[in-house]
Design a protein around this motif. Structure first.
Motif, PDB file in Angstrom:
ATOM      1  N   VAL A  65      22.243  42.789  37.891  1.00  0.00           N
ATOM      2  CA  VAL A  65      23.587  42.329  37.512  1.00  0.00           C
ATOM      3  C   VAL A  65      24.094  43.117  36.299  1.00  0.00           C
ATOM      4  N   ALA A  66      23.199  43.351  35.317  1.00  0.00           N
ATOM      5  CA  ALA A  66      23.590  44.120  34.126  1.00  0.00           C
ATOM      6  C   ALA A  66      24.015  45.537  34.506  1.00  0.00           C
ATOM      7  N   PHE A  67      23.287  46.147  35.436  1.00  0.00           N
ATOM      8  CA  PHE A  67      23.644  47.485  35.927  1.00  0.00           C
ATOM      9  C   PHE A  67      25.011  47.454  36.602  1.00  0.00           C
ATOM     10  N   LEU A  68      25.216  46.458  37.444  1.00  0.00           N
ATOM     11  CA  LEU A  68      26.481  46.333  38.167  1.00  0.00           C
ATOM     12  C   LEU A  68      27.641  46.133  37.187  1.00  0.00           C
ATOM     13  N   GLN A  69      27.430  45.304  36.174  1.00  0.00           N
ATOM     14  CA  GLN A  69      28.478  45.073  35.173  1.00  0.00           C
ATOM     15  C   GLN A  69      28.833  46.364  34.443  1.00  0.00           C
ATOM     16  N   GLU A  70      27.818  47.174  34.167  1.00  0.00           N
ATOM     17  CA  GLU A  70      28.063  48.448  33.484  1.00  0.00           C
ATOM     18  C   GLU A  70      28.880  49.395  34.365  1.00  0.00           C
ATOM     19  N   VAL A  71      28.561  49.430  35.649  1.00  0.00           N
ATOM     20  CA  VAL A  71      29.328  50.261  36.587  1.00  0.00           C
ATOM     21  C   VAL A  71      30.781  49.800  36.642  1.00  0.00           C
ATOM     22  N   LEU A  72      30.973  48.491  36.721  1.00  0.00           N
ATOM     23  CA  LEU A  72      32.329  47.940  36.807  1.00  0.00           C
ATOM     24  C   LEU A  72      33.115  48.229  35.526  1.00  0.00           C
ATOM     25  N   ARG A  73      32.436  48.144  34.386  1.00  0.00           N
ATOM     26  CA  ARG A  73      33.106  48.468  33.115  1.00  0.00           C
ATOM     27  C   ARG A  73      33.524  49.928  33.074  1.00  0.00           C
ATOM     28  N   SER A  74      32.644  50.803  33.553  1.00  0.00           N
ATOM     29  CA  SER A  74      32.958  52.236  33.545  1.00  0.00           C
ATOM     30  C   SER A  74      34.141  52.552  34.467  1.00  0.00           C
ATOM     31  N   MET A  75      34.337  51.711  35.489  1.00  0.00           N
ATOM     32  CA  MET A  75      35.473  51.889  36.402  1.00  0.00           C
ATOM     33  C   MET A  75      36.719  51.160  35.894  1.00  0.00           C
ATOM     34  N   LYS A  76      36.570  50.499  34.727  1.00  0.00           N
ATOM     35  CA  LYS A  76      37.676  49.738  34.111  1.00  0.00           C
ATOM     36  C   LYS A  76      38.220  48.660  35.049  1.00  0.00           C
ATOM     37  N   LEU A  77      37.296  47.977  35.717  1.00  0.00           N
ATOM     38  CA  LEU A  77      37.667  46.901  36.627  1.00  0.00           C
ATOM     39  C   LEU A  77      37.296  45.558  36.028  1.00  0.00           C
ATOM     40  N   ASP A  78      38.193  44.606  36.138  1.00  0.00           N
ATOM     41  CA  ASP A  78      37.935  43.246  35.666  1.00  0.00           C
ATOM     42  C   ASP A  78      37.457  42.424  36.864  1.00  0.00           C
ATOM     43  N   VAL A  79      36.149  42.311  36.985  1.00  0.00           N
ATOM     44  CA  VAL A  79      35.569  41.672  38.168  1.00  0.00           C
ATOM     45  C   VAL A  79      34.602  40.575  37.730  1.00  0.00           C
ATOM     46  N   ARG A  80      34.687  39.443  38.389  1.00  0.00           N
ATOM     47  CA  ARG A  80      33.743  38.343  38.140  1.00  0.00           C
ATOM     48  C   ARG A  80      32.635  38.395  39.192  1.00  0.00           C
ATOM     49  N   ILE A  81      31.398  38.247  38.743  1.00  0.00           N
ATOM     50  CA  ILE A  81      30.248  38.291  39.649  1.00  0.00           C
ATOM     51  C   ILE A  81      29.716  36.879  39.842  1.00  0.00           C
ATOM     52  N   GLU A  82      29.711  36.430  41.095  1.00  0.00           N
ATOM     53  CA  GLU A  82      29.174  35.109  41.440  1.00  0.00           C
ATOM     54  C   GLU A  82      27.842  35.302  42.167  1.00  0.00           C
ATOM     55  N   GLN A  83      26.817  34.626  41.680  1.00  0.00           N
ATOM     56  CA  GLN A  83      25.473  34.796  42.249  1.00  0.00           C
ATOM     57  C   GLN A  83      25.101  33.591  43.106  1.00  0.00           C
ATOM     58  N   LEU A  92      25.414  38.711  45.685  1.00  0.00           N
ATOM     59  CA  LEU A  92      26.302  38.887  44.546  1.00  0.00           C
ATOM     60  C   LEU A  92      27.720  39.062  45.088  1.00  0.00           C
ATOM     61  N   HIS A  93      28.569  38.086  44.831  1.00  0.00           N
ATOM     62  CA  HIS A  93      29.949  38.114  45.325  1.00  0.00           C
ATOM     63  C   HIS A  93      30.867  38.577  44.193  1.00  0.00           C
ATOM     64  N   LEU A  94      31.681  39.568  44.481  1.00  0.00           N
ATOM     65  CA  LEU A  94      32.602  40.119  43.497  1.00  0.00           C
ATOM     66  C   LEU A  94      34.000  39.550  43.714  1.00  0.00           C
ATOM     67  N   HIS A  95      34.608  39.085  42.628  1.00  0.00           N
ATOM     68  CA  HIS A  95      35.953  38.526  42.703  1.00  0.00           C
ATOM     69  C   HIS A  95      36.833  39.226  41.679  1.00  0.00           C
ATOM     70  N   GLY A  96      37.999  39.674  42.103  1.00  0.00           N
ATOM     71  CA  GLY A  96      38.912  40.364  41.194  1.00  0.00           C
ATOM     72  C   GLY A  96      40.152  40.815  41.935  1.00  0.00           C
ATOM     73  N   SER A  97      41.010  41.554  41.247  1.00  0.00           N
ATOM     74  CA  SER A  97      42.302  41.934  41.824  1.00  0.00           C
ATOM     75  C   SER A  97      42.321  43.341  42.416  1.00  0.00           C
ATOM     76  N   GLU A  98      41.361  44.190  42.050  1.00  0.00           N
ATOM     77  CA  GLU A  98      41.386  45.570  42.532  1.00  0.00           C
ATOM     78  C   GLU A  98      40.060  45.937  43.203  1.00  0.00           C
ATOM     79  N   LEU A  99      39.750  45.226  44.266  1.00  0.00           N
ATOM     80  CA  LEU A  99      38.449  45.417  44.887  1.00  0.00           C
ATOM     81  C   LEU A  99      38.476  46.424  46.032  1.00  0.00           C
ATOM     82  N   GLY A 100      39.656  46.886  46.410  1.00  0.00           N
ATOM     83  CA  GLY A 100      39.744  47.847  47.506  1.00  0.00           C
ATOM     84  C   GLY A 100      38.950  49.103  47.236  1.00  0.00           C
ATOM     85  N   MET A 101      39.029  49.614  45.995  1.00  0.00           N
ATOM     86  CA  MET A 101      38.295  50.837  45.676  1.00  0.00           C
ATOM     87  C   MET A 101      36.786  50.593  45.627  1.00  0.00           C
TER      88      MET A 101
END
Length: 205
Positions: A65-83, A92-101
């Motif tokens: 999860v920590a690795f995934l959060q770091e990747v998402l931060r580097s992509m400047k995406l605001d994503v919530r991770i639900e486990q 791990l379910h990702l929720h956010g507004s720009e998930l297409g990419m």
């Protein structure tokens, strides 16, 4: 890695104190006894408590999860991770507004990210860990799409009596189609070719 040194009248008491501070079960720590307890003279003078070092061991899912959060931060995406946990492993379910990419064409980006997350998790585990990464129910929607595709192509094979060769798919997607048509009474499936160009073939039974 987090380490703490704790004391107690006995080694067990010291360990219990440390586990309480860390908020983890005993299997999550490495225990090193630094000093044995002693009663001292007459059981009072010079008495010493036990000193124990507890080293918090990494948790495979937390590291993933920590690795995934770091990747998402580097992509400047605001994503919530639900486990979530199920019989097949961790989801791990990702929720956010720009998930297409993050999903990519037919889930290819999501599959690649899932592959990396699993590599990270299994580096920190002595048993195999399986993590499924999903974004806004993409996996469920893609499974339904593949099942509908399988039904249409099976009907074509029955109607034309000619085999149908699908485009290359990931092992997970091929598994969906194989499983869906396994009980079909008129067609069967098999795979042909090598990765990453391995394809499903649908033929008459």
């Amino acid at each position: 890695m987090k380490k703490i040194v704790v004391t107690g009248k006995t080694i067990d008491e010291a360990v219990k104190n440390g586990l309480g501070q860390l908020g983890v079960p005993e299997e999550r720590v490495k225990i090193s006894v630094l000093e044995q307890p002693s009663k001292g003279l007459f059981g009072l003078i010079g008495a010493k408590d036990a000193r124990v070092e507890l080293e918090l061991l990494p948790d495979a899912i937390e590291e993933a999860v920590a690795f995934l959060q770091e990747v998402l931060r580097s992509m400047k995406l605001d994503v919530r991770i639900e486990q979530k946990q199920d019989k097949d492993g961790t989801q791990l379910h990702l929720h956010g507004s720009e998930l297409g990419m993050l999903i990519g064409r037919r889930g290819q980006t999501l599959d690649a990210l899932q592959y990396l997350v699993n590599i990270v998790a299994n580096r920190f585990s002595d048993r195999h860990v399986r993590i499924v990464l999903d974004a806004e129910q993409f996996r469920e929607r893609r499974t339904k799409t593949l099942q509908e595709l399988a039904d249409r192509l099976a009907e074509r094979v029955v109607r034309t009596r000619k085999e149908v060769v699908l485009e290359p798919m990931s092992p997970a997607e091929r598994k969906v189609i194989h499983a869906w048509l396994q009980q079909h009474d008129k067609v069967r499936t098999f795979s042909r070719g090598d990765e990453p160009n391995r394809r499903i073939v649908i033929v008459l039974r």
